[in-house]
Design an enzyme around this catalytic site. Structure first.
Site, PDB file in Angstrom:
ATOM      1  CE  LYS A  37     -80.999  -6.089 -68.949  1.00 50.77           C
ATOM      2  NZ  LYS A  37     -81.941  -7.104 -69.471  1.00 50.77           N
ATOM      3  CE1 TYR A 256     -48.738 -13.493 -58.363  1.00 52.81           C
ATOM      4  CE2 TYR A 256     -50.301 -12.182 -59.631  1.00 52.81           C
ATOM      5  CZ  TYR A 256     -49.616 -12.439 -58.451  1.00 52.81           C
ATOM      6  OH  TYR A 256     -49.810 -11.629 -57.359  1.00 52.81           O
TER       7      TYR A 256
END
Ligand code: PLP
Length: 361
Positions: A37, A256
């Site tokens: 999956k 940042y």
């Protein structure tokens, strides 16, 4: 057009995946499926399916019918089952393709039996019973109803009765024994059929053998026994190249909001990988890469497309040098721990901008 320079490379070792499947098969002492999956947990469902099938694996699981349809042709003669079960309207597609639904409610059982009568022959399916996860599978009241009227399964060829463990990676969790007992009791009340119990970690619990184990994570190198040495082989290596190196003075901030400040004159290497690639922002100031065996601390925030490392003590790191972000020296379990998540989430977020290469099985 010339092929652009690879800024980052995700190397998938299909030989390790196959070796892990063989090791899990030996440990389980019975058939072991491959869970594919979410694009085989981000490694590539087609490539992994082909390698496992060539090695002899004959049972596969995905979550969605469209995932099954995409790889059906790669898996001749194998069972390919869909864990999330039967959506209304999808029954004809299962009947036509031979893909097998995992029936997770009495409504799904009845709908698939109706399809079998239309098709004119019994149809194969798995039957999922809920033993305490409370997510999918027949809940106790529906199991009672089915046990009281097992003829509702007459038109269904039950390949396996299955359940799913909620805490198998914690061997001392009492939920394991409760689910084991509930599963045995449920199977005893249903028509005789093979059983499928364990995920990766369940294979390492004592007495949790069954007719089919369903590992995913361990195939891909995730440790199924947290807190103990990893018995699996690492299956991925994520490398990225240094784009720029700059010298900054003591006191300068990086990235940042300047969440890291240089305490000494420092060299900062910028690498073109970020949270848009699935390298989590929660690794800001917490991760370590690896250069030639040496640890390289991540400094500042992880940005969308870039991340910065302190290479002050590694003068050999120059533009173009390769850093290992995930690999044998920095296992995916350790990256996950530092990011505050699990290895499953790290693997399934591996981004599409990495150049993927496959080492053959
Ligand atoms: C995902 C899944 C598995 C595989 O689990 P791992 O922990 O990755 O081995 C097995 N069974 C079911 C029902 C699943 O949803």
């Amino acid at each position: 057009m010339p092929c652009p320079t690879a800024a980052s490379v995700l190397e998938v070792d299909l030989g390790a995946v196959v070796a892990n499947w063989r090791a899990l098969s030996a440990r389980h002492g019975g058939p072991v499926a491959g869970v594919l999956k979410a694009d085989a947990y981000g490694l590539g469902a087609s490539e992994v399916a082909t390698a496992l099938h060539a090695a002899g694996c004959r049972h596969f699981f995905v979550a969605h019918l469209q995932e099954a349809l995409a790889i059906r042709g790669l898996l001749p003669g194998a069972m390919l089952a869909v864990l999330n079960g039967l959506w209304p309207g999808d029954a004809p597609a299962y009947a036509e393709t031979g893909i097998v639904p995992v029936l997770g409610s009495l409504g799904e059982v009845d709908a698939y039996a109706a399809q079998a009568r239309i098709t004119g022959r019994p149809l194969p399916a798995l039957l999922h019973v809920d033993t305490g996860m409370n997510r999918l599978g027949l809940p106790p009241a529906e199991l009672d109803a089915l046990a009281a009227d097992p003829s509702r399964l007459d038109d269904i060829d039950v390949l396996f009765v299955m359940t799913h463990l909620a805490a198998a990676e914690m061997p001392d969790d009492p939920q394991n024994a409760r689910q084991h007992a509930a599963f045995a009791a449920a199977c005893a009340r249903l028509p005789q059929a093979p059983r499928s119990l364990s995920n990766s970690s369940g294979i390492f619990l004592q007495g949790f053998g069954s007719d089919l184990a369903r590992p995913g994570a361990a195939l891909y190198g995730v440790n199924p026994t947290p807190g103990q040495p990893n018995p699996m082989r690492p299956a991925i290596r994520l490398r990225a190249r240094v784009l720029q190196v700059r010298d900054i003075p003591a006191g300068a901030g990086v990235g940042y909001n300047a969440t890291w400040t240089a305490l000494r004159p420092s060299r900062i290497a910028t690498v073109p990988v970020g949270y848009a690639d699935g390298y989590p922002r929660s690794l800001s100031n917490r991760a370590e890469a690896c250069f030639d065996g040496a640890p390289v601390p991540l400094v500042g925030r992880v940005s969308m497309d870039l991340v910065t490392f302190d290479v002050t003590d590694l003068p050999a790191v120059q533009p173009g040098a390769w850093l290992d972000l995930i690999g044998p020296a920095m296992p995916v379990d350790e990256v996950a721990r530092r990011a505050g998540t699990n290895a499953y989430e790290i693997l399934t977020q591996l981004g599409p901008r990495y150049r993927r290469t496959y080492l053959p099985a």
